[in-house]
Design a protein around this motif. Sequence first.
Motif, PDB file in Angstrom:
ATOM      1  N   VAL A 170      55.434  46.825  39.233  1.00 11.30           N
ATOM      2  CA  VAL A 170      54.027  46.587  39.694  1.00 11.30           C
ATOM      3  C   VAL A 170      53.644  46.728  41.044  1.00 11.30           C
ATOM      4  O   VAL A 170      52.898  47.267  41.355  1.00 11.30           O
ATOM      5  CB  VAL A 170      53.670  45.185  38.807  1.00 11.30           C
ATOM      6  CG1 VAL A 170      52.203  44.833  39.242  1.00 11.30           C
ATOM      7  CG2 VAL A 170      54.186  45.021  37.523  1.00 11.30           C
ATOM      8  N   ALA A 205      55.820  47.503  33.630  1.00  9.43           N
ATOM      9  CA  ALA A 205      56.359  46.167  33.665  1.00  9.43           C
ATOM     10  C   ALA A 205      56.592  45.852  31.925  1.00  9.43           C
ATOM     11  O   ALA A 205      57.801  44.938  31.711  1.00  9.43           O
ATOM     12  CB  ALA A 205      55.470  45.206  34.126  1.00  9.43           C
ATOM     13  N   GLY A 261      51.244  50.129  36.416  1.00 13.27           N
ATOM     14  CA  GLY A 261      52.494  49.006  36.849  1.00 13.27           C
ATOM     15  C   GLY A 261      52.444  48.169  35.633  1.00 13.27           C
ATOM     16  O   GLY A 261      53.651  47.861  35.336  1.00 13.27           O
ATOM     17  N   VAL A 262      51.549  47.762  35.059  1.00 15.39           N
ATOM     18  CA  VAL A 262      51.561  46.917  33.812  1.00 15.39           C
ATOM     19  C   VAL A 262      52.443  47.573  32.740  1.00 15.39           C
ATOM     20  O   VAL A 262      53.212  46.681  32.036  1.00 15.39           O
ATOM     21  CB  VAL A 262      50.191  46.492  33.436  1.00 15.39           C
ATOM     22  CG1 VAL A 262      50.405  45.775  31.973  1.00 15.39           C
ATOM     23  CG2 VAL A 262      49.506  45.638  34.350  1.00 15.39           C
ATOM     24  N   VAL A 287      47.228  49.893  38.450  1.00 16.82           N
ATOM     25  CA  VAL A 287      47.611  48.698  37.924  1.00 16.82           C
ATOM     26  C   VAL A 287      48.099  48.820  36.694  1.00 16.82           C
ATOM     27  O   VAL A 287      48.950  48.120  36.039  1.00 16.82           O
ATOM     28  CB  VAL A 287      46.404  47.600  38.326  1.00 16.82           C
ATOM     29  CG1 VAL A 287      46.778  46.163  37.378  1.00 16.82           C
ATOM     30  CG2 VAL A 287      46.180  47.183  39.579  1.00 16.82           C
ATOM     31  N   VAL A 305      52.849  40.661  36.685  1.00 12.83           N
ATOM     32  CA  VAL A 305      51.742  41.365  37.131  1.00 12.83           C
ATOM     33  C   VAL A 305      50.925  40.402  38.089  1.00 12.83           C
ATOM     34  O   VAL A 305      50.213  41.245  39.000  1.00 12.83           O
ATOM     35  CB  VAL A 305      50.783  41.603  35.543  1.00 12.83           C
ATOM     36  CG1 VAL A 305      49.219  41.994  36.078  1.00 12.83           C
ATOM     37  CG2 VAL A 305      51.572  42.300  34.701  1.00 12.83           C
TER      38      VAL A 305
END
Length: 273
Positions: free
Chosen positions: A153, A202, A198-199, A195, A91
Amino acid sequence: MTATIPTRRSTEEQASAIPSWRRVLGSEVAARVTFYVTAFLLWVALAAAFERVPGPLSVVDSLVTEFSRGEVFSNFADTFYRFTIGVALSVIVGVVVGIVMGLSGLARAFFESPVLVGLSIPAIIWAFLTVMWFGFGDASPIVTTFLTAVPFVIVNVAQGVQGVSRDLRDMSSSYGVPLGRRVRDLVLPAVSGYVLAGVRFAVIIGWNGVLLAEWFGGSGGAGFRARYWYDANQFAGFAAWVILFVVVIVVLDQLVFERMARRAFRWRDAAHS
């Protein structure tokens, strides 16, 4: 002669006119329950049709045995330690590289090919490579989690930065706003949803990576324990750990990231309403 125009009912009035039982059956909760019931019945049918497919009772018995031995919490503690470090690193690096790629065309040209390569390599390949590089221990699961998760991410954050209004970025640059303040006050608030997406990627992809790395080269952990039962030809124990894998990631996604996504996108929902 006058024509009467039928009055149109609002959405709330139309919804209230639907019987309650139909609303319940057509709800998202009913859809989820239907899926779980269907999956369970399919599992029972497969267990009855194939001898090597363990049934629910044998899997539950294996789960109880593993919990009573203390294997579940100790092994998941090792897995979460490695997983947390790998995801945290992905991250941090992913957000920084994604912002740089979104703001600079040169950086985007430099990082585009490595990110594409990272997206194309599956987690199982990273697991093989890291076990070859670092051997058994914590390093290979952590690095596998990081390498598997970080491209997702980067891509999400870079797309979010590119979606920020060009006029606002040009105006802040024309007025001499420092780069750090532009990133902090303009870019980061605008890409918070990206974000979070993306997290979320991930976490899901990294979870696969850490389990695969533990499967092939771990010295403990959930993936290592599943491999133990697989090598012992005890498929009920193996299936019990697979169910634990799935339950953990589903609970984490639904109880944590689903709520975070609702908070991050509540401005969008308010605008639509």
